[in-house]
Design a protein around this motif. Structure first.
Motif, PDB file in Angstrom:
ATOM      1  N   ASN A 141       5.449  -0.352   2.004  1.00  0.00           N
ATOM      2  CA  ASN A 141       4.701   0.878   2.237  1.00  0.00           C
ATOM      3  C   ASN A 141       5.674   2.057   2.308  1.00  0.00           C
ATOM      4  O   ASN A 141       6.776   1.984   1.766  1.00  0.00           O
ATOM      5  N   ASN A 180      10.363  -0.223   3.329  1.00  0.00           N
ATOM      6  CA  ASN A 180       9.712   0.995   3.794  1.00  0.00           C
ATOM      7  C   ASN A 180      10.768   2.096   3.917  1.00  0.00           C
ATOM      8  O   ASN A 180      11.818   2.020   3.272  1.00  0.00           O
ATOM      9  N   ASN A 197       0.840  -1.186   0.000  1.00  0.00           N
ATOM     10  CA  ASN A 197       0.000   0.000   0.000  1.00  0.00           C
ATOM     11  C   ASN A 197       0.888   1.254   0.000  1.00  0.00           C
ATOM     12  O   ASN A 197       2.054   1.181  -0.378  1.00  0.00           O
TER      13      ASN A 197
END
Length: 582
Positions: free
Chosen positions: A163, A189, A139
Motif C-alpha cells: 500500500n 509501503n 491496494n
C-alpha cells in the motif's frame, strides 16, 4: 419479465437459493459484464441468501462497490473474499456490521481510504467482533482507520503489504487494543517510523516491515514477549551494523542487539535516561510474559506429554521441496507442507480415527473446505521435488480416491451428475461427500494441483487426493499439505492443529496396543487427557517416543524461499501437554 431476466443473468444465485447453499463463488469471464450491467455493484438478489457462510467474488474489474444490503442480508457470513476487483476509493456503504465474519480479504483492489461510513464497519459496538484475518494488501491505502482495533478486537492476522502507508494509527498499539494479533505484514509501503508502543502487541509472533522508509527500529520491539520472526530488509537504517544484521542475521540476534542498546540507537537514549528506565522495561517484559502464560510452568507428568521433534532442513540429507508455479497464484495461492514420521496406524481403529480427525478439521477450522483444505499422503509413494501448479480442467489427470484415472473436467461433471441423482433419490436439497465442494470450482478456468517428480497428480484441492498416495494401515511416514485461497497463516494454523491431533492419536495408540480395537468415542477424548487406566506396561516409555516433523520448503520458480514449515513461529503450542524439541 424482470425476475426472469435476473434469473437468466445470475443462474448461480437461483441455484444457491434452490439448494440452500452455504458457499458461493462468483468469478470467470462472464462476471465482469454482468456486474457492469448492475451498475458496478453486486446484484441485490445476492443479499437474500441468509444461509451463506462463504462468499467469494474475485477477478472482476467492473466491481467498484459491494452495494447496499450485504450486512443486513448475510448475517451468518464467516468468510468474505473480494480480491482482485476494482473496489475503491472507499467502501460505500461500509461493509459491516458482520457479527460472524472471521476472514475478510479485500486484497488487490483500488482502496485509498476507509473513513467512517465508507470503511469496514462501526467501532461501537464492534462491527467485526469475531474477525481473525484481514487482508488489505495490494491496494492504495495512505492511512488506516483510527478505530480499526475497536472495529475488529479479535484480529490475529493483518496483511497491509503493498500500500502507501506512511504510519500506523497510534490506537493500533495502545495497551490491550489487539491482544490476539500474531502476524503483522506491512512490507512495500512508505512507513517512516515504528512506534515503541508496538511492544504492547503481546501476542505478536511475525512482523514484516521490509522495503519501507524506516531509519530506526525501536529498542522496545525486543520487549514483545512472543516475537520470533522479523523482516526489516530494504530499509535504510541509521545504525549500519543493524542494517547489515537485518539482512543476514536471525531474529534472536537482532532482538538481543536491540535489547542491549545497539550502536548509538534508540536503546542508547534509554540508557542516558538512567537505570530506572531499564528496570521499568525489564519489569514490563516480565509482566507481559506472565499475562501471556509464559514463565509459568504448569506441572504436567512427563509420562503424559506429547513429544514432537522438528528436523530442520539443514539436518535432513534429503529434504522435500515444493516448487510453486506462478499461475496458481490466481487460483489458490497459499500452500504449506510437512513430513511426519513415526505414526502407527496399524492397531485397532487407529487409521479410522486419523481419517475421522481430518474430516472434523475440514468441518470446523477449514469451514467445510471454504477456508482451507487438508491432504495427507503416504510418503513412500511420493517422489520429490513436488510442483504446485494450476492446469486447465481438460489437461489435469488424476486417479481420485476409489476411482479410475480421469480428467478433472470429467470428474467434476461426473460428481455433479452423482449429486443430482443423490438429490432425486433422497428427495432433499443437501448433498454429502465430495459433492459438497464442487461449487468451490465454479467459474475457475484452471484447477490447482500438486504433482510429484514422476508427473503424477497426487492432489486436486479442494476435491480429492490420488489413490496412488492413499494412507493405509502400514503407512508410518506421511506428507501433509494444507492449501488455501485466504491466507498463509490459516494454512499454518490448520497444520499446527493437524499435527497436534496426530500426536494425540499416536500416543493413545501406543499406550493402548493391547486393547485391539478402540471406539471412536475414546479417540475423541479431550486433547491432552491421555487415558491411563488401560495403558500397557512400558507404555510410558513407548508413549514418550516423539513424532518427527521434517521441515518442507516452498520455493518459487527461481528457487527463492517463500515459506518453510515448521518455522520457529510454528508449532508454538500453548497446550501444557505438548513438548516440541527443536
Amino acid at each position: 419479465m424482470a425476475v426472469a431476466a435476473v434469473s437468466e443473468a445470475w443462474p448461480e444465485l437461483e441455484l444457491a437459493e434452490r439448494e440452500r447453499r452455504r458457499e458461493l463463488l462468483l468469478t470467470g469471464p462472464g462476471l465482469e459484464q454482468r456486474v457492469r450491467a448492475a451498475g458496478g455493484r453486486l446484484p441485490p438478489r445476492l443479499f437474500t441468501l441468509p444461509l451463506l457462510h462463504y462468499l467469494e467474488v474475485s477477478g472482476c474489474g467492473s466491481l467498484r462497490e459491494p452495494g447496499p444490503g450485504l450486512a443486513q442480508g448475510l448475517p451468518q457470513l464467516h468468510s468474505l473474499v473480494l480480491r482482485r476487483n476494482a473496489l475503491g476509493p472507499g467502501l460505500s456503504p461500509e461493509l459491516g456490521p458482520l457479527p460472524a465474519l472471521r476472514v475478510l480479504d479485500l486484497s488487490g483492489n483500488a482502496l485509498e481510504a476507509l473513513p467512517p461510513g465508507q470503511g469496514l464497519g462501526p467501532a461501537e459496538p464492534p462491527g467485526f467482533p469475531q474477525l481473525q484475518s484481514l487482508n488489505l494488501s495490494g491496494n492504495r491505502l495512505r492511512e488506516l482507520p483510527a478505530d480499526l482495533a475497536r472495529c475488529a478486537p479479535r484480529l490475529q492476522t493483518l496483511n497491509l503489504t503493498g500500500n502507501r502507508l506512511d504510519a500506523f494509527p497510534a490506537a493500533l498499539f495502545r495497551p490491550g487494543a489487539l491482544p490476539l494479533l500474531s502476524e503483522l505484514a506491512a512490507a512495500d509501503n512508505c512507513l517512516r517510523e515504528l512506534s515503541p508502543e508496538i511492544a504492547h502487541l503481546a501476542s505478536l509472533k511475525t512482523l514484516d516491515l521490509s522495503n519501507n522508509q524506516l531509519s530506526e527500529i525501536p529498542a522496545e520491539l525486543a520487549d514483545c514477549p512472543r516475537l520470533k520472526d522479523i523482516n526489516f530488509r530494504g530499509n535504510r537504517l541509521r545504525d549500519k551494523r543493524l542494517e547489515k544484521m537485518v539482512s543476514g542475521c536471525q531474529t534472536r540476534s537482532i532482538l538481543e542487539y536491540l535489547r542491549a542498546g545497539g550502536r548509538g540507537g534508540c536503546r542508547s537514549r534509554g540508557k542516558a535516561e538512567g537505570p530506572d528506565r531499564e528496570e521499568a522495561r525489564r519489569k514490563r517484559r516480565e509482566r507481559r510474559k506472565r499475562e501471556c502464560g509464559e514463565g509459568e510452568e504448569a506441572w504436567v507428568d512427563e509420562a503424559s506429554r506429547l513429544l514432537l521433534r522438528v528436523l530442520h532442513v539443514a539436518e535432513n540429507p534429503a529434504p522435500l521441496t515444493v516448487r510453486v508455479s506462478p499461475g496458481v497464484g490466481d487460483v489458490r495461492p497459499f500452500i504449506v507442507g510437512a513430513v511426519v514420521r513415526g505414526m502407527d496406524l496399524q492397531p485397532g481403529n487407529a487409521l479410522k480415527r486419523f481419517l475421522s480427525s481430518q474430516t472434523k478439521l475440514h468441518e470446523d477450522l477449514c469451514e467445510k473446505r471454504t477456508v482451507a483444505t487438508i491432504a495427507t499422503h503416504d510418503l513412500s509413494a511420493i517422489r520429490g521435488p513436488l510442483l504446485y501448479a494450476a492446469r486447465p480442467p481438460e489437461d489435469l489427470r488424476i486417479v481420485p480416491l476409489g476411482r479410475r484415472e480421469v480428467k478433472a473436467k470429467d470428474l467434476v461433471r461426473q460428481l455433479q451428475l452423482e449429486a443430482e441423482e443423490h438429490r432425486k433419490q433422497k428427495k432433499r436439497q443437501n448433498v454429502s461427500g465430495l459433492h459438497r465442494y464442487l461449487h468451490l470450482l465454479d467459474g475457475k478456468e484452471h484447477y490447482p494441483c500438486l504433482v510429484d517428480a514422476n508427473g503424477d497428480v497426487i492432489s486436486f484441492p479442494p476435491i480429492t487426493n490420488s489413490e496412488k498416495t492413499k494412507i493405509k494401515k502400514t503407512t508410518c511416514d506421511l506428507f501433509l499439505e494444507v492449501t488455501s485461497a485466504a491466507s498463509l497463516q490459516i494454512c499454518k494454523d490448520i497444520m499446527d492443529a493437524l499435527i497436534l491431533k496426530m500426536a494425540e492419536i499416536n500416543k493413545y495408540t501406543l499406550e493402548n496396543k493391547d486393547e485391539g480395537s478402540l471406539s471412536d468415542h475414546e479417540a475423541d477424548a479431550i486433547p491432552g487427557q491421555v487415558p491411563g487406566p488401560r495403558a500397557t506396561p512400558g507404555a510410558e516409555q513407548a508413549g514418550s517416543a516423539p513424532l518427527v516433523v521434517e521441515q518442507v520448503r516452498v520455493v518459487d520458480e527461481e528457487g527463492h524461499l517463500k515459506v518453510v514449515y515448521p518455522s520457529k513461529t510454528d508449532l508454538d503450542l500453548a497446550a501444557a501437554h505438548v513438548t516440541v524439541l527443536r
